[in-house]
Structure formats: C-alpha cells, structure tokens
Write an enzyme that holds these catalytic residues in place. Structure first.
Site, mmCIF file in Angstrom:
data_model
loop_
_atom_site.group_PDB
_atom_site.id
_atom_site.type_symbol
_atom_site.label_atom_id
_atom_site.label_comp_id
_atom_site.label_asym_id
_atom_site.label_seq_id
_atom_site.Cartn_x
_atom_site.Cartn_y
_atom_site.Cartn_z
ATOM 1 N N HIS A 323 20.710 -21.720 10.366
ATOM 2 C CA HIS A 323 21.561 -22.169 9.251
ATOM 3 C C HIS A 323 21.167 -23.557 8.764
ATOM 4 C CE1 HIS A 323 23.941 -25.060 11.633
ATOM 5 N NE2 HIS A 323 23.980 -24.146 12.595
ATOM 6 N N CYS A 341 22.561 -23.245 17.908
ATOM 7 C CA CYS A 341 21.964 -22.613 16.731
ATOM 8 C C CYS A 341 20.583 -23.196 16.446
ATOM 9 C CB CYS A 341 22.857 -22.830 15.510
ATOM 10 S SG CYS A 341 24.401 -21.906 15.581
#
Length: 419
Positions: A323, A341
């Site tokens: 992301h 992440c």
C-alpha cells in the site's frame, strides 16, 4: 530365360491342381465364386444407469453405458421433447448432461453406437428424477463472470454446508474446469466448505476459463442436495508478477517477462516482521481504514493507529498489504519500519494499483518469518507434489497434454479437469 519362366508357371499350375478335391473356401456349392460378404457382427449397446423405468433418480444423474461401436452418441430429451445437451467424460465412464435436470421430470435417453463401417444400433431408457428435496445447499465463488484474473488466481468454490470427507470425491467429480489453451490442474480441499483449483504452473496469459460446479441435484451429505449448478466464464490477463526482496528492499514488477518498474519498499520492522512466501493479490481498493484495534492493539497505545490508507492490495488474511505509505518514503529501499505491510510510495502505489489484477502473484523473500499455510490464498506456497495430496480423487499424471473439455480434477467440463 523365356523357357525357364514358362516351365515355372506350369509347375505352379500343376501344384495348385494337385491340392486335393476340396474346393477353395471362396467357392460356393455350385462351384462358382462366392460373392456374399459374411454378416457384420451387431453393435452392442447396454445402458448401466439409470435403469429403464427408474424413479427417484437424482437430478445430477449421468448416463452410463457401454458399446463396442467405434463411436457413440447420446440424445437426452424431457417429456415435452426438449433436448438436453451434454458431453462424454474424458475417461468415457459416463455422459454428463450440460445442465441440472429438473426435479420430478421424466426423461428419455437414446444411446446409439456406430461401427467403423457405419452400422448403428440404439438403446433407449426412460427414467424420472426425484421430487425437490426438503434440504438443499448451494455453491458460490469470489470470481465474477467475465472478470480478468491474474495468472496465479486459484478457482475457489465455497459451499453453504460442510462436505463430509466421504462425499468429497463425489462432489469433486462434478467440478469441471475447462481452460483454453488446455492446462493441467487439480482441486485441493481447503476445508470442509471450500475447495480450490490451481494449475500445475501459473495460468498462461490470455487463457479463457469455463468453470461449472455441477452440484445441482447432487447428494452432498446429511440428506442435503445441491439446489443448482454454479457456472463462471472468465479469462486470465497479462502475466504480472511482483517480486520483493528484503536483502535489497526493492520490488520488481514484470509484465509478460519484461521489467516494468523497480520499486523501493519498506517491510515490517523486527517487532512486526513481514512474511516471506508466495502470495496472490486477494483484494484491492482505492482506500481503506487501517485500524490496529482490529487485531487487538488499542489505537491510543504506543504501537496503535487508525489511518486512511490509499491503494491497499491485500495478500494475507491477518492484514498484510502492499500500500501507499507516504510517511515512510524516506525509509523505503533502506530500512524496515512498517507494522508488517509492504510500504511503497504514493506515486508507486497508485501506478501499481492501475497495473494489477486479483490473482497476480506476489513473491516476498528474505524476511524474518514465513507465511503460515492458508493465511491468504497461499496455493502457490507449496509444491505441486504436495498440492495434489489435497485432492479427494487420487492424482494420476496425464499421459498426454491436457485437452479441453469437462473434467473432474483440474481443467473444466466433463472432459476437462476434475482430479
């Protein structure tokens, strides 16, 4: 030379004349050549299921028959004369109707066997399907009709009720995947309610896929029958593959083998490491709220957060994404600072979002831990040798390259794949 040849011919004629009084077999009783051709053997056809006059037949029935003809055809019609199309399984064990039969309806099946010389014989059976049962279940999938998938996308079929182990082979035999071009694949029972199908290698770019979960009318255990079939027609897009390495903290993005972009990344810090492994993009959105409270970390704690994140692409169920992370752009390509992440810049995240499809492979290497099996669609995180063990039907390697048609293991249609 001429005399010798004539003498030899005479000897042959004399020898033939001296073979005894019996006339050659090709002569009739009248001493003339017999021109009659021996009668051709009949083309035997036998229907083994359903039986003639059978009632209470499942609406998922198949027509099983034998014939010694070189070819055969099946014509299935209802009482009104409407024709039901279908296809013979690849192993020729039975003929599969192309759709679920109607509850409580009479059908007639005419099977014709034809010899190599064109002689034909037929056998007809009439049967009646069972009335609609009181308990039914259904199948569903996360894949939409005409959706473009990544080359790593497994075919996922979920059931509304548990499928007992002793029923899984029967259910799997009714799961058909047809790929064009043909590619070998197999089903893997993810759990009691979900089964996945993946090819041996990534799907070829541009593949078209036809999937039929032909469970309508099929006994699925506990006296529950499938309420209807599930069909999907979809396709595979370009071969987009993302590979990220903790050693370099770079991600390469390739399309059909050509490098599109190299992207600096920041993985999870030591306290919250990212997982290595073979993933696929499962979900992608333009933005999502990321909330640490969703996995037990209060928002107001030292490690807590509630943040609107742009261009998230999910790869695990426990919350790992690729992301946009503008707050860590100075760290990307240098050090790991995320909560697990894969952080990339705002510009790269927007670009990547526009390139990828659900099912595109993501390969992450060299982090402190490895992804747990089934934390996401981890179908590619085990070898083919291990994957085939998840099939309810013993895996048999194809003798020849797979061909399109229905199947019971991995490709799709009665001659496609259903292993």
């Amino acid at each position: 030379m001429t005399l010798g040849a004539a003498a030899l011919a005479t000897a042959v004629l004399l020898t033939a004349a001296g073979c005894g009084g019996d006339k050659p077999k090709w002569y009739g009783a009248d001493g003339k050549p017999n021109t009659e051709t021996p009668a051709e053997a009949p083309v035997n056809v036998a229907v083994t299921a359903p039986a003639e006059g059978a009632t209470n037949v499942p609406a998922a029935t198949e027509i099983a028959y034998t014939t010694d003809g070189a070819t055969s055809t099946v014509e299935l019609t209802d009482a009104a004369g409407n024709k039901i199309d279908g296809a013979l399984r690849a192993d020729k064990s039975s003929w599969v109707p192309g759709k679920m039969l109607t509850w409580g309806t009479q059908y007639t099946a005419k099977i014709t066997g034809t010899s190599a010389s064109g002689k034909s014989e037929s056998k007809t059976v009439t049967f009646t399907t069972m009335a609609k049962p009181g308990s039914t279940g259904k199948a569903s999938t996360v894949i939409g009709d005409n959706q473009t998938l990544g080359v790593g996308m497994p075919i996922i079929v979920s059931f509304s009720n548990d499928i007992a182990k002793d029923q899984r082979a029967n259910v799997q035999k009714r799961l058909f995947v047809t790929s064009n071009p043909p590619q070998e694949g197999i089903w893997y029972w993810w759990n009691n309610k979900e089964v996945h199908f993946r090819p041996k290698e990534y799907w070829q770019a541009g593949t078209t896929l036809s999937v039929r979960a032909a469970i309508g009318g099929l006994l699925m255990g506990n006296n529950r029958y499938g309420s209807q079939d599930l069909t999907i027609n979809t396709k595979v897009g370009s071969r987009i593959i993302m590979e990220a390495d903790n050693a370099t903290k770079q991600m390469t993005v390739t399309k059909d083998g050509q490098l599109l972009r190299t992207i600096p990344v920041s993985f999870g810090k030591k306290a919250t490491p990212s997982a290595s492994g073979n993933f696929v993009i499962m979900i992608k959105n333009e933005w999502e709220w990321f909330d640490s409270a969703s996995f037990g970390v209060p928002n107001d704690s030292a490690d807590g957060y509630r943040t609107k994140v742009y261009y998230p692409q999910r790869i695990t169920w426990d919350g790992e994404y690729i992301h946009s992370a503008p707050w860590s752009e100075g760290d990307q390509g240098r050090r790991n600072v995320s909560h697990g992440c894969t952080n990339i810049s705002a510009a790269n995240a927007q670009w990547l979002y526009g390139v990828t499809q659900i099912g595109d492979p993501v390969i992450i290497k060299g982090t402190e831990e490895h992804v747990k099996w089934q934390n996401g669609w981890t179908d590619w995180d085990i070898t083919w040798t291990e994957y085939v063990k998840g099939s309810a039907i013993p895996y048999v390697p194809p003798a020849v390259a797979p061909s399109a048609g229905p199947s019971t293991s991995g490709s799709a249609s009665p001659s496609a794949s259903t292993n």
